[in-house]
Design an enzyme around this catalytic site. Sequence first.
Site, PDB file in Angstrom:
ATOM      1  N   ARG A  96     -21.670   5.535 -44.242  1.00  0.00           N
ATOM      2  CA  ARG A  96     -20.452   5.869 -43.896  1.00  0.00           C
ATOM      3  C   ARG A  96     -20.814   7.727 -43.785  1.00  0.00           C
ATOM      4  NH1 ARG A  96     -17.105   5.807 -47.557  1.00  0.00           N
ATOM      5  NH2 ARG A  96     -17.966   4.276 -48.992  1.00  0.00           N
ATOM      6  N   GLY A 231     -21.722  -0.563 -39.897  1.00  0.00           N
ATOM      7  CA  GLY A 231     -20.852  -1.225 -40.335  1.00  0.00           C
ATOM      8  C   GLY A 231     -19.380  -0.543 -40.831  1.00  0.00           C
ATOM      9  N   HIS A 258      -9.715  -0.049 -53.564  1.00  0.00           N
ATOM     10  CA  HIS A 258     -11.121  -0.230 -53.397  1.00  0.00           C
ATOM     11  C   HIS A 258     -11.737  -0.841 -54.636  1.00  0.00           C
ATOM     12  CE1 HIS A 258     -15.329   1.623 -52.286  1.00  0.00           C
ATOM     13  NE2 HIS A 258     -15.284   0.542 -51.948  1.00  0.00           N
ATOM     14  N   SER A 280     -18.823   3.106 -54.125  1.00  0.00           N
ATOM     15  CA  SER A 280     -20.000   2.182 -53.409  1.00  0.00           C
ATOM     16  C   SER A 280     -21.148   2.497 -54.150  1.00  0.00           C
ATOM     17  CB  SER A 280     -20.098   2.893 -51.905  1.00  0.00           C
ATOM     18  OG  SER A 280     -19.005   2.937 -51.306  1.00  0.00           O
ATOM     19  N   CYS A 282     -22.104   1.183 -56.991  1.00  0.00           N
ATOM     20  CA  CYS A 282     -22.096   1.396 -58.549  1.00  0.00           C
ATOM     21  C   CYS A 282     -21.774   0.081 -59.110  1.00  0.00           C
ATOM     22  CB  CYS A 282     -21.013   2.410 -58.599  1.00  0.00           C
ATOM     23  SG  CYS A 282     -21.380   4.140 -58.131  1.00  0.00           S
ATOM     24  N   LYS A 284     -20.230  -2.779 -58.071  1.00  0.00           N
ATOM     25  CA  LYS A 284     -19.050  -3.664 -57.778  1.00  0.00           C
ATOM     26  C   LYS A 284     -19.236  -5.072 -57.549  1.00  0.00           C
ATOM     27  CE  LYS A 284     -16.211  -1.390 -55.155  1.00  0.00           C
ATOM     28  NZ  LYS A 284     -16.003  -2.194 -53.771  1.00  0.00           N
ATOM     29  N   ASP A 299     -14.617  -6.019 -52.683  1.00  0.00           N
ATOM     30  CA  ASP A 299     -14.432  -4.758 -52.136  1.00  0.00           C
ATOM     31  C   ASP A 299     -13.193  -4.218 -51.966  1.00  0.00           C
ATOM     32  OD1 ASP A 299     -15.835  -2.249 -51.207  1.00  0.00           O
ATOM     33  OD2 ASP A 299     -15.623  -2.990 -49.171  1.00  0.00           O
ATOM     34  N   ASN A 394     -29.174   1.529 -48.442  1.00  0.00           N
ATOM     35  CA  ASN A 394     -28.009   1.074 -48.151  1.00  0.00           C
ATOM     36  C   ASN A 394     -28.328  -0.260 -47.104  1.00  0.00           C
ATOM     37  OD1 ASN A 394     -25.110   1.009 -48.277  1.00  0.00           O
ATOM     38  ND2 ASN A 394     -25.000   2.168 -46.172  1.00  0.00           N
ATOM     39  N   ALA A 395     -29.178  -0.877 -47.149  1.00  0.00           N
ATOM     40  CA  ALA A 395     -29.325  -2.326 -46.512  1.00  0.00           C
ATOM     41  C   ALA A 395     -28.252  -3.241 -46.942  1.00  0.00           C
ATOM     42  CB  ALA A 395     -30.777  -2.780 -46.648  1.00  0.00           C
TER      43      ALA A 395
HETATM   44  C1  SPV Z   1     -18.538   0.797 -49.314  1.00  0.00           C
HETATM   45  O1  SPV Z   1     -19.640   1.710 -48.820  1.00  0.00           O
HETATM   46  O2  SPV Z   1     -17.646   1.225 -49.848  1.00  0.00           O
HETATM   47  C2  SPV Z   1     -18.787  -0.474 -48.510  1.00  0.00           C
HETATM   48  C3  SPV Z   1     -19.495  -0.480 -47.601  1.00  0.00           C
HETATM   49  O3  SPV Z   1     -18.050  -1.273 -49.141  1.00  0.00           O
HETATM   50  S1  SPV Z   1     -18.747   0.352 -46.181  1.00  0.00           S
HETATM   51  O4  SPV Z   1     -18.331  -0.623 -45.049  1.00  0.00           O
HETATM   52  O5  SPV Z   1     -19.834   1.149 -45.744  1.00  0.00           O
HETATM   53  O6  SPV Z   1     -17.555   0.988 -46.478  1.00  0.00           O
HETATM   54 MN    MN Z   2     -16.704  -0.542 -50.599  1.00  0.00          MN
END
Ligand code: SPV
Ligand code: MN
Length: 633
Positions: A96, A231, A258, A280, A282, A284, A299, A394-395
């Site tokens: 992201r 994504g 989240h 993210s 950690c 989850k 998520d 982050n794959a």
């Molecule tokens: C996160 O990064 O918290 C995710 C994947 O769950 S993303 O779609 O990149 O947000």
């Molecule tokens: Mn997430």
Amino acid sequence: MIKEVSRAMGDEYLDYLESNLEREHFEKMKDLGKSDMNKFVAETMLLCKPGTVFIATDSEEDRDYVRRKAVELCEETELATEGHTYHFDGPRDQGRDKENTRYLLAPNVHLGEHINYMVREEGLEEVLGILDGAMAGKEMIVRFYCLGPRNSVFSQLCCQITDSFYVAHSEDLLYRPGYEEFKRVDDDVEHFRFLHSAGRLENGVCADIEKRRMYIDLEDNMVYSANTQYGGNTMGLKKLAMRLGIQKGLREGWLTEHMFIVGVPGRDGRVTYMTGAYPSMCGKTSTAMIEGQTIVGDDIAYIKKVGGEVRAVNVECGIFGIIQDINPHDDPAIYSALTSPAEIIFSNVLVEDGRPYWLGMGQELPRKGVNYAGEWTAGKKDAKSKEIDPSHKNARFTIKMDNLANCDPRLEDPEGVTVKAMIFGGRDTDTSVPLEQSFDWVHGVITKGAALESETTAATLGAEGIREFNPMSNLDFLAASLDTYLQKYLEFAAVLSKPPKIFSVNYFLTGRDGRYLNGMLDKKVWMLWIEERVHDEVGALETPTGMIPLYKDLKRLFESALDIDYTEEQYKEQFTLRVPQQLAKLERIEAIYRQEWGIPEVLFTMLYEQRKRLEAARADLGDYVTPLMLAQL
Ligand code: SPV
Ligand code: MN
């Protein structure tokens, strides 16, 4: 620009669609019967100038088309196992992009220090300029979805337009179909709209990464995303919709969080549902997938008060999960799903001989293959002479929840599940104990949620391992200023006689030698303790920061759940209160909130009281306070 076009066209969007769509697709829009959608599709066509347009209904045939085209256009490639494909994002498009994700706001609106925003008119001009003609020669896909179960008070209708079949395919796995749902509801039902274009492609990846933009127009419930494929930046319904959901929830008195949602087994066959917010990467998803539990979501949760109870639904019906470290020992349920025939998209893994490989999968990886950086051999370096991992940290994998053996039967329950506990967790190597309950709702929201800190990870672009403030693990997605968010959060359960109990967990605490103090599976015990605690079946030891488990209960649970002999020595090291670190954290958190406007006074009171308790403990017992010292007080 979109606005000018709409003025000029008046009510003629349907006529425009009739003249410019193939008959079959026009009929689909006509049957939908939603003037707002006609407008959105027509204006996007005029702006992005696609070669062709595909309107998708909920039909299997249309889903098939999307799946097929993703492969035909080489956005995905088939793997040896039936249903498996892989996709690569560009080397600079692996997470992201927080910096280029901004809210568009009126010039006089401010959301505080921690939220990225810009003046709406300027942002719109920039992003509409970028999107102008962005789909030339490409196919534009129009998809309708429903966030949350269908036909429910939680349902949120969405329309996604994209020129990426990978994005459309991923969303088909992650979200409930919404075309029929759109048809069913009144014209004025609030919906969210998402427009994405990957822009110009070179070798299948975005060529204009420096023009990557994710702009969220809160006034118009609309998100623009351009020049990216990853994504988290492109699937509108995921983190981008979360922001619109947060805004809507705060307006209407409910929460978008989240959070995972899981069912934890307890005595006499009962199932206790809990939610958990962790930043993210950690733990989850792996917590949501613990063996013996059932998963509702991993998520994002919508959380509402219904009939005096707190109820939650999974906004999604699939998982876009981190694949690193999924192996048969630590995550048997996901590992088994990922190695069985099913519709799965693997992204940014290593591929060799038609098989996907990832770091930490529990077997040796091939020394060559192909990954997001091209042909790969062990030791290959990038332009900055840094060794390229075989698969990216982050794959990810994308899979429908109902492919999982442990999918909770109430995933599609329109009423949601009753939430008895909320858990907050971060990547914290030196401060918080592995597990602790808050004194009550307000203490929990403030000292566990609003005070959460976590080290940065590869889920977002930029440096890793930097301690960051991340209230409720939701900072990246907050569509409101911190004062509004906190005030509404505190109020949310204030009227309830039995609000959910609040807990914190920390899987990343290290000892003096820098080694993690807990094993990957220990979290199963924490969840079982929380389950019993919710039902008042176990006692706890009060500390200045909350209530921790008693040794005897953990010993029993480690033995029954993991067949591990949990020693008093381990308990002592893990659950020793680190007073200097706790005090330093309070200072950091207070300084952050002092910079903001209008923060509820109770936050400062709670932090002050916690500090006083810690200082008193230090005066009596020293800097490092073991559970035994506290028990003997
Ligand atoms: C996160 O990064 O918290 C995710 C994947 O769950 S993303 O779609 O990149 O947000
Ligand atoms: Mn997430």
